[in-house]
Design an enzyme around this catalytic site. Sequence first.
Site, PDB file in Angstrom:
ATOM      1  N   LYS A  83       1.261  -1.819  -0.307  1.00 33.25           N
ATOM      2  CA  LYS A  83       0.726  -1.873  -0.700  1.00 33.25           C
ATOM      3  C   LYS A  83       1.707  -1.738  -2.330  1.00 33.25           C
ATOM      4  O   LYS A  83       2.887  -1.044  -2.500  1.00 33.25           O
ATOM      5  CB  LYS A  83      -0.587  -0.187  -1.115  1.00 33.25           C
TER       6      LYS A  83
HETATM    7  O1  G3P Z   1      -6.844   5.070  -3.250  1.00 37.47           O
HETATM    8  C1  G3P Z   1      -7.071   3.887  -4.429  1.00 37.47           C
HETATM    9  C2  G3P Z   1      -8.673   4.101  -4.593  1.00 37.47           C
HETATM   10  O2  G3P Z   1      -9.614   4.368  -3.769  1.00 37.47           O
HETATM   11  C3  G3P Z   1      -8.479   5.403  -5.655  1.00 37.47           C
HETATM   12  O3  G3P Z   1      -9.664   5.801  -6.006  1.00 37.47           O
HETATM   13  O4  G3P Z   1     -11.029   7.275  -6.390  1.00 37.47           O
HETATM   14  O5  G3P Z   1      -8.819   7.827  -7.495  1.00 37.47           O
HETATM   15  O6  G3P Z   1     -10.306   5.938  -8.118  1.00 37.47           O
HETATM   16  P1  G3P Z   1      -9.980   6.701  -6.871  1.00 37.47           P
END
Ligand code: G3P
Length: 221
Positions: A83
């Site tokens: 990533k």
């Molecule tokens: O892994 C990346 C993403 O899914 C993060 O989500 O909830 O931290 O915005 P969030």
Amino acid sequence: MKFFVDTADIAEIKDLAATGLLDGVTTNPSLVAASGKNFLKLIEEVCHVVKGPVSAEVAATDYATMLKEGQKLAKIAKNVAVKVPLTPDGLKVCKALSDNGTMVNVTLCFSAAQAILAAKAGAAFISPFVGRLDDVGQDGMVLIRDIVQIYKAYPAFKTEVLVASVRHPIHLVEAAKMGAHVATIPPKVIRQLYSHPLTDKGLAAFVADWQKTGQTILDAA
Ligand code: G3P
């Protein structure tokens, strides 16, 4: 549509893998920090549990170090997807790793223009963050619709749309209606997908009525 789980909690990953519905895993530095685990050992363990793509994020932000980190992460297992952030250096790393056959997940995507760049850099996955766009008053799902439409117009783009920052079941249903390839979903939201009060109510009635018959299926001749 493929389901990835967005967590670095190995117990959650094992539990969800047992459902047979899990196609992959995504992690990020925040999730790894929350797990308290050694990053490389954690990714190795997750890659044994789940055979689909397991995203492991680089920590550096400069090209040379990100490339070395990405190469090291890719050696952990064949199903590692490295990533990288959606920056000029990140996309250079994406191109270099993709050209050598490594899956790359380009993260922190917030615009369709960025998604076009990631596809041109050979990304296996683009991760638009729908919840974080909603958080700042922009409809995250509009971005998913735009990217799906653009990628469909160019069959040479092999990048899959991986809907990230999913906060609730509606995000997932909308993403599916738009034809997004993958959603990475927090464990809590995966569990919410199963629930409906009419399912619970209906099942309770069937169980009660079945008891009235006095029969058991397994003992029946
Ligand atoms: O892994 C990346 C993403 O899914 C993060 O989500 O909830 O931290 O915005 P969030």
